[in-house]
Design a protein around this motif. Structure first.
Motif, PDB file in Angstrom:
ATOM      1  N   GLY A  34     -19.975 114.208  -4.572  1.00 34.13           N
ATOM      2  CA  GLY A  34     -18.938 114.745  -5.441  1.00 34.13           C
ATOM      3  C   GLY A  34     -17.824 113.729  -5.605  1.00 34.13           C
ATOM      4  O   GLY A  34     -18.000 112.540  -5.308  1.00 34.13           O
ATOM      5  N   SER A  35     -16.687 114.205  -6.047  1.00 33.29           N
ATOM      6  CA  SER A  35     -15.558 113.293  -6.208  1.00 33.29           C
ATOM      7  C   SER A  35     -14.970 112.940  -4.845  1.00 33.29           C
ATOM      8  O   SER A  35     -15.054 113.718  -3.892  1.00 33.29           O
ATOM      9  N   ASN A  36     -14.406 111.754  -4.757  1.00 34.67           N
ATOM     10  CA  ASN A  36     -13.734 111.299  -3.540  1.00 34.67           C
ATOM     11  C   ASN A  36     -12.351 111.956  -3.487  1.00 34.67           C
ATOM     12  O   ASN A  36     -11.472 111.619  -4.268  1.00 34.67           O
ATOM     13  N   GLU A  37     -12.184 112.890  -2.569  1.00 32.75           N
ATOM     14  CA  GLU A  37     -10.915 113.594  -2.458  1.00 32.75           C
ATOM     15  C   GLU A  37     -10.040 113.048  -1.338  1.00 32.75           C
ATOM     16  O   GLU A  37      -8.982 113.608  -1.048  1.00 32.75           O
ATOM     17  N   ALA A  38     -10.477 111.984  -0.705  1.00 33.57           N
ATOM     18  CA  ALA A  38      -9.688 111.317   0.337  1.00 33.57           C
ATOM     19  C   ALA A  38     -10.059 109.840   0.330  1.00 33.57           C
ATOM     20  O   ALA A  38     -11.122 109.445  -0.169  1.00 33.57           O
ATOM     21  N   GLY A  39      -9.173 109.024   0.887  1.00 33.68           N
ATOM     22  CA  GLY A  39      -9.446 107.600   0.991  1.00 33.68           C
ATOM     23  C   GLY A  39     -10.384 107.316   2.146  1.00 33.68           C
ATOM     24  O   GLY A  39     -10.898 108.230   2.805  1.00 33.68           O
ATOM     25  N   PHE A  40     -10.603 106.053   2.397  1.00 33.04           N
ATOM     26  CA  PHE A  40     -11.494 105.623   3.470  1.00 33.04           C
ATOM     27  C   PHE A  40     -10.699 104.815   4.488  1.00 33.04           C
ATOM     28  O   PHE A  40      -9.864 103.990   4.121  1.00 33.04           O
ATOM     29  N   GLY A  41     -10.995 105.050   5.756  1.00 36.83           N
ATOM     30  CA  GLY A  41     -10.372 104.264   6.808  1.00 36.83           C
ATOM     31  C   GLY A  41     -10.965 102.863   6.854  1.00 36.83           C
ATOM     32  O   GLY A  41     -11.961 102.564   6.191  1.00 36.83           O
ATOM     33  N   GLU A  42     -10.346 102.038   7.653  1.00 39.54           N
ATOM     34  CA  GLU A  42     -10.856 100.673   7.794  1.00 39.54           C
ATOM     35  C   GLU A  42     -12.186 100.707   8.537  1.00 39.54           C
ATOM     36  O   GLU A  42     -12.347 101.406   9.537  1.00 39.54           O
ATOM     37  N   LYS A  43     -13.151  99.949   8.030  1.00 39.45           N
ATOM     38  CA  LYS A  43     -14.469  99.895   8.658  1.00 39.45           C
ATOM     39  C   LYS A  43     -14.492  98.724   9.633  1.00 39.45           C
ATOM     40  O   LYS A  43     -14.099  97.615   9.292  1.00 39.45           O
ATOM     41  N   THR A  44     -14.954  98.988  10.843  1.00 39.74           N
ATOM     42  CA  THR A  44     -15.013  97.929  11.842  1.00 39.74           C
ATOM     43  C   THR A  44     -16.454  97.449  12.010  1.00 39.74           C
ATOM     44  O   THR A  44     -17.409  98.194  11.770  1.00 39.74           O
ATOM     45  N   PHE A  45     -16.601  96.216  12.429  1.00 41.51           N
ATOM     46  CA  PHE A  45     -17.919  95.620  12.614  1.00 41.51           C
ATOM     47  C   PHE A  45     -17.987  94.942  13.974  1.00 41.51           C
ATOM     48  O   PHE A  45     -16.999  94.374  14.441  1.00 41.51           O
ATOM     49  N   MET A  46     -19.162  95.002  14.585  1.00 39.57           N
ATOM     50  CA  MET A  46     -19.351  94.290  15.842  1.00 39.57           C
ATOM     51  C   MET A  46     -19.381  92.794  15.577  1.00 39.57           C
ATOM     52  O   MET A  46     -19.536  92.354  14.432  1.00 39.57           O
ATOM     53  N   ASP A  47     -19.238  92.005  16.622  1.00 38.67           N
ATOM     54  CA  ASP A  47     -19.234  90.552  16.505  1.00 38.67           C
ATOM     55  C   ASP A  47     -20.569  90.069  15.952  1.00 38.67           C
ATOM     56  O   ASP A  47     -21.635  90.451  16.435  1.00 38.67           O
ATOM     57  N   ASP A  48     -20.520  89.233  14.920  1.00 39.69           N
ATOM     58  CA  ASP A  48     -21.747  88.705  14.309  1.00 39.69           C
ATOM     59  C   ASP A  48     -22.638  88.011  15.326  1.00 39.69           C
ATOM     60  O   ASP A  48     -23.867  88.067  15.224  1.00 39.69           O
ATOM     61  N   ALA A  49     -22.039  87.344  16.320  1.00 45.42           N
ATOM     62  CA  ALA A  49     -22.830  86.605  17.317  1.00 45.42           C
ATOM     63  C   ALA A  49     -23.711  87.525  18.148  1.00 45.42           C
ATOM     64  O   ALA A  49     -24.741  87.098  18.662  1.00 45.42           O
ATOM     65  N   GLU A  50     -23.319  88.804  18.282  1.00 42.75           N
ATOM     66  CA  GLU A  50     -24.131  89.753  19.023  1.00 42.75           C
ATOM     67  C   GLU A  50     -25.246  90.347  18.183  1.00 42.75           C
ATOM     68  O   GLU A  50     -26.199  90.912  18.717  1.00 42.75           O
ATOM     69  N   ARG A  51     -25.146  90.201  16.879  1.00 41.55           N
ATOM     70  CA  ARG A  51     -26.068  90.900  15.985  1.00 41.55           C
ATOM     71  C   ARG A  51     -27.070  89.987  15.284  1.00 41.55           C
ATOM     72  O   ARG A  51     -28.162  90.421  14.923  1.00 41.55           O
ATOM     73  N   PHE A  52     -26.705  88.738  15.075  1.00 46.47           N
ATOM     74  CA  PHE A  52     -27.528  87.842  14.276  1.00 46.47           C
ATOM     75  C   PHE A  52     -27.910  86.599  15.047  1.00 46.47           C
ATOM     76  O   PHE A  52     -27.129  86.058  15.809  1.00 46.47           O
ATOM     77  N   ARG A  53     -29.139  86.170  14.803  1.00 44.58           N
ATOM     78  CA  ARG A  53     -29.619  84.894  15.321  1.00 44.58           C
ATOM     79  C   ARG A  53     -30.268  84.114  14.193  1.00 44.58           C
ATOM     80  O   ARG A  53     -30.803  84.702  13.257  1.00 44.58           O
ATOM     81  N   VAL A  54     -30.210  82.822  14.281  1.00 48.42           N
ATOM     82  CA  VAL A  54     -30.813  81.948  13.259  1.00 48.42           C
ATOM     83  C   VAL A  54     -31.657  80.899  13.945  1.00 48.42           C
ATOM     84  O   VAL A  54     -31.250  80.331  14.979  1.00 48.42           O
ATOM     85  N   ALA A  55     -32.823  80.634  13.404  1.00 46.98           N
ATOM     86  CA  ALA A  55     -33.670  79.544  13.913  1.00 46.98           C
ATOM     87  C   ALA A  55     -34.137  78.708  12.736  1.00 46.98           C
ATOM     88  O   ALA A  55     -34.412  79.248  11.656  1.00 46.98           O
ATOM     89  N   GLY A  56     -34.203  77.411  12.951  1.00 40.37           N
ATOM     90  CA  GLY A  56     -34.711  76.539  11.891  1.00 40.37           C
ATOM     91  C   GLY A  56     -33.649  76.042  10.955  1.00 40.37           C
ATOM     92  O   GLY A  56     -32.543  76.456  10.896  1.00 40.37           O
TER      93      GLY A  56
END
Length: 199
Positions: free
Chosen positions: A177-199
């Protein structure tokens, strides 16, 4: 770097304060939902996702069903808060019910026996992608939504009320439906804990 798709994903937020102040007509909303599900990916192009879109009194009826079914299993103390939350979903314009067709899953299991154990998992993934596609599409159109899971409590009543095929398994509900309230700030975990890269 800018990316329109990522911008749309970032707009997708959980909205519990829904209303009926949308300028988009019912037909436009239906088209958005239809196209989002239609173009969502699925394993083996199985297209196992199904949707029932409820508007107005039908959407309200769904959330009355949810109140009745949850009341049967929830502690009496504090139920007023639960009932108020369910009422907030009924306050919107409508609800999308997402299903996965188990006949499709079983057919693929029979046809491709080597992958039989995977098809239920892949069906769930397809359903999740359909839900995300609809949610982001609605958010991009300025429509608020949230994703709820009152299945399996409401499954039998939903199937009876809206003549749902026996093979359709209810997986999620999305009041919108329609947005009848705003949104709070969204928090994120540390990228280093969530992502890995190889190559």
């Amino acid at each position: 770097m800018t990316n329109a798709y990522l911008d749309a994903l970032k707009q997708r937020r959980t909205q519990y304060s829904l209303g009926r102040n949308l300028s988009a007509p019912k037909e436009e909303l239906l088209s958005l939902i239809h196209e989002a599900v239609k173009h969502s990916p699925s394993s083996f192009n199985s297209q196992s996702s199904r949707a029932l879109v409820l508007f107005g009194a039908d959407s309200e009826k769904l959330w009355r069903i949810a109140v009745d079914e949850v009341r049967k299993v929830a502690p009496a103390e504090g139920f007023a808060q639960t009932e108020a939350k369910l009422g907030s979903f009924a306050a919107g314009v409508g609800t999308v019910l997402f299903f996965e067709d188990q006949d499709v899953v079983r057919s693929l299991q029979e046809k491709f026996a080597l992958y039989a154990d995977n098809f239920p998992v892949w069906s769930e993934q397809a359903g999740g992608m359909a839900q995300m596609s609809v949610w982001a599409t609605l958010a991009n159109a300025g429509v608020g939504a949230s994703l709820q899971h009152y299945n399996p409590l409401i499954d039998a009543a939903v199937a009876s009320e809206w003549n749902i095929p026996a093979s359709w398994k209810l997986r999620a509900q999305m009041p919108f439906g329609s947005n009848e309230a705003g949104f709070g700030e969204k928090t994120f975990m540390d990228d280093a804990e969530r992502f890995r890269v190889a190559g």
